[in-house]
Motif scaffolding. Structure first.
Motif, mmCIF file in Angstrom:
data_model
loop_
_atom_site.group_PDB
_atom_site.id
_atom_site.type_symbol
_atom_site.label_atom_id
_atom_site.label_comp_id
_atom_site.label_asym_id
_atom_site.label_seq_id
_atom_site.Cartn_x
_atom_site.Cartn_y
_atom_site.Cartn_z
ATOM 1 N N VAL A 55 124.345 135.513 32.424
ATOM 2 C CA VAL A 55 123.641 135.401 33.702
ATOM 3 C C VAL A 55 122.989 136.721 34.086
ATOM 4 N N LYS A 56 123.713 137.828 33.909
ATOM 5 C CA LYS A 56 123.156 139.155 34.256
ATOM 6 C C LYS A 56 121.862 139.412 33.493
ATOM 7 N N ASP A 57 121.888 139.090 32.181
ATOM 8 C CA ASP A 57 120.708 139.368 31.360
ATOM 9 C C ASP A 57 119.563 138.398 31.654
ATOM 10 N N PHE A 58 119.865 137.132 31.887
ATOM 11 C CA PHE A 58 118.799 136.194 32.245
ATOM 12 C C PHE A 58 118.175 136.577 33.593
ATOM 13 N N LYS A 59 118.999 137.052 34.530
ATOM 14 C CA LYS A 59 118.464 137.523 35.814
ATOM 15 C C LYS A 59 117.520 138.699 35.602
ATOM 16 N N LYS A 60 117.873 139.588 34.682
ATOM 17 C CA LYS A 60 117.013 140.744 34.377
ATOM 18 C C LYS A 60 115.689 140.270 33.781
ATOM 19 N N CYS A 61 115.742 139.252 32.909
ATOM 20 C CA CYS A 61 114.509 138.681 32.344
ATOM 21 C C CYS A 61 113.583 138.188 33.458
ATOM 22 N N VAL A 62 114.145 137.456 34.396
ATOM 23 C CA VAL A 62 113.343 136.885 35.490
ATOM 24 C C VAL A 62 112.817 137.993 36.402
ATOM 25 N N GLU A 63 113.645 139.012 36.603
ATOM 26 C CA GLU A 63 113.205 140.158 37.421
ATOM 27 C C GLU A 63 112.013 140.858 36.772
ATOM 28 N N LEU A 64 112.070 141.054 35.443
ATOM 29 C CA LEU A 64 110.997 141.747 34.726
ATOM 30 C C LEU A 64 109.790 140.844 34.502
ATOM 31 N N ASP A 65 110.033 139.536 34.390
ATOM 32 C CA ASP A 65 108.956 138.592 34.103
ATOM 33 C C ASP A 65 109.166 137.334 34.959
ATOM 34 N N PRO A 66 108.721 137.388 36.236
ATOM 35 C CA PRO A 66 108.985 136.288 37.184
ATOM 36 C C PRO A 66 108.435 134.936 36.742
ATOM 37 N N ASN A 67 107.487 134.912 35.803
ATOM 38 C CA ASN A 67 106.902 133.648 35.354
ATOM 39 C C ASN A 67 107.570 133.086 34.094
ATOM 40 N N ASN A 68 108.678 133.719 33.680
ATOM 41 C CA ASN A 68 109.343 133.298 32.442
ATOM 42 C C ASN A 68 110.157 132.023 32.700
ATOM 43 N N LYS A 69 109.554 130.875 32.415
ATOM 44 C CA LYS A 69 110.178 129.583 32.710
ATOM 45 C C LYS A 69 111.445 129.368 31.884
ATOM 46 N N ASP A 70 111.418 129.803 30.629
ATOM 47 C CA ASP A 70 112.571 129.604 29.749
ATOM 48 C C ASP A 70 113.780 130.373 30.277
#
Length: 477
Positions: A96-111
């Motif tokens: 969860v921590k890493d997926f949250k970081k993905c979304v933070e860095l790339d808000p349009n990352n649907k996956d």
């Protein structure tokens, strides 16, 4: 002459080609060569992480993704792959921590958003299970009056009375080939009968091979029913004169796991002294909830069937000693050199039931061999790895010729390591429809000579692996 950076790029490109051909180990080797020449390029580490994920070396994938993040703290793909690896080893909070970081860095990352939601759902489920867990939950068989369950007049299969028959097994094999199920009454009968049989067996079953018996050891089958049928076609089905040992991981990943489990159990009920079953790391609740078996049981039968299987899995023996020469167990050896066969005999699997995060049961189900001497951290992120010196000491201390284990894909279906004293056998060819490996099995003669056989995958109906996984996080691995 090409510079080191140019040569590294060439290795990376060749690694990508190997990856595209589903040659995960070849890709890892090529990415490693690129890293040796240029260890400042984060994509080499994320590429190798993805190949490690495909080969189920999740611990190594986490290490590679972490290195890529050190090189580039804003590298979304590195966080994403580390999260996938954490999820695979059932660490959803880290994922969860890493997926949250993905979304933070790339808000349009649907996956990343989708997988974040899946991880959060898994955490909620785990918290729910923990909250309702009671010490001694009654058996799923309690209150189940199997005798009163009626068989509908239109059921077209062979009837099962109080004892398993070869006729029923032969009919069941053909039903499963054509996508039919057996009646849930028969499922209940089979699983309840076999739970009692295996519960009464020793934690380490000890057998001698009689002069007139053919004996076969198989590795992981992982729900690949049609490949198991091919193995039986080539080597012969279980019979009074042909005994089999299946060394764990009958279920999960492949989408005919109930078929394999029921067939092996039916043979166990028919010939309890000629069919032997060791527990694998996938005959456990936490893996079954994530890798498909629970979902498959519910889709094809019902939740009670899964709970009955779960109880039977926790009753399975953990090892088989063949002729005092070969110790067969799913994973491998131990973190302590002082462990003996007597210690294995004394493991109280009926009290512990699930392997947990440490101890002999966990190590028997999870550890792997390594080439380097000594012991090392697990490439899986669970358990540890043991070297040739560890194997040598264990075999000498316990008077063994070798250990036979499964648990890992081998491209040739089997591998003899550690000077021939650690043998891996894997019986799921073209594993998960993604890895171009062969399958193998071992015939052991009454004189205890090993005879290795390889076989190839066969076509199966168009149902993908992991079809019954109830979240996109795992089904896309």
């Amino acid at each position: 002459m090409a510079s080191a950076v140019e040569q590294a790029t060439a290795y990376k490109n060749d690694g990508n080609k190997a990856f595209a051909a589903h040659n995960w180990l070849g890709a890892i080797d090529l990415y490693s060569k690129a890293i040796d020449l240029n260890d400042k390029e984060p994509t080499y580490f994320t590429n190798r992480a993805q190949a490690h994920i495909k080969s189920e070396a999740y611990g190594y994938a986490i290490a590679d993704a972490t290195k890529a993040i050190e090189l580039n703290p804003k590298f979304v793909k590195a966080y994403f792959r580390r999260a996938v690896a954490y999820a695979a080893i059932l660490k959803p909070k880290d994922a969860v921590k890493d997926f949250k970081k993905c979304v933070e860095l790339d808000p349009n990352n649907k996956d990343a958003k989708l997988r974040l939601a899946e991880c959060q759902k898994i955490i909620r489920q785990l918290n729910f299970y923990a909250a309702i867990e009671v010490g001694d939950e009654p058996s799923a068989a309690e209150g189940l009056d199997v005798d009163s369950i009626a068989i509908e007049p239109d059921y077209d299969g062979v009837q099962l009375k109080d004892q398993m028959t070869q006729e029923f097994i032969d009919d069941m094999i053909e039903r499963f080939k054509t996508g039919k199920k057996i009646h849930k009454k028969y499922v209940y009968q089979i699983v309840i009968a076999v739970k009692k049989i295996v519960y009464d067996e020793s934690t380490m079953v000890e057998i001698k091979i009689p002069e007139d018996i053919k004996f076969t050891v198989c590795g992981d089958t992982h729900g690949q029913y049609f490949d198991l049928m091919e193995l039986f076609r080539l080597n012969g089905r279980p019979s009074e004169k042909h005994w089999y040992l299946f060394n764990g991981d009958f279920v999960d990943r492949g989408s005919w796991s109930t078929e394999i489990a029921l067939l092996l159990y039916a043979y166990k009920w028919l010939r309890p002294n000629g069919m032997f079953l060791n527990r694998g790391n996938h005959e456990t609740d936490d893996m079954n909830k994530v890798y498909g078996f629970e979902g498959e049981c519910k889709a094809k039968y019902n939740e009670r069937v899964f709970k009955l299987f779960s109880e039977s899995f926790s009753a399975l023996p953990l090892a088989t000693l063949i002729g005092d020469k070969y110790l067969v167990l799913h994973g491998g050896l131990f973190s302590d050199d002082n462990v003996t066969l007597d210690d294995i005999r004394k493991v109280d699997r009926h009290t512990q039931r699930q392997p947990g995060q440490s101890g002999l049961m966990m190590e028997m189900l999870w550890t792997d061999p390594q080439k380097a001497p000594g012991r090392g951290p697990s490439k899986r992120g669970v358990g540890m790895q043991f070297g040739p010196d560890v194997t040598k000491r264990f075999c000498e201390k316990n008077g063994l010729d070798a250990i036979i284990r499964s648990h890992e894909v081998r491209m040739d279906g089997y591998e003899e390591e550690h000077d021939g004293r650690c043998i891996t056998v894997f019986s799921a060819p073209k594993y998960c429809d993604q890895t171009e490996n062969r399958g193998a099995y071992i015939n052991i003669s009454p004189s205890y000579k090993l005879d290795f056989h390889q076989f190839d995958a066969v076509p199966h109906p168009p149902i993908r692996p992991m079809a019954y996984v109830n979240n996109s996080l795992m089904s896309s691995m």
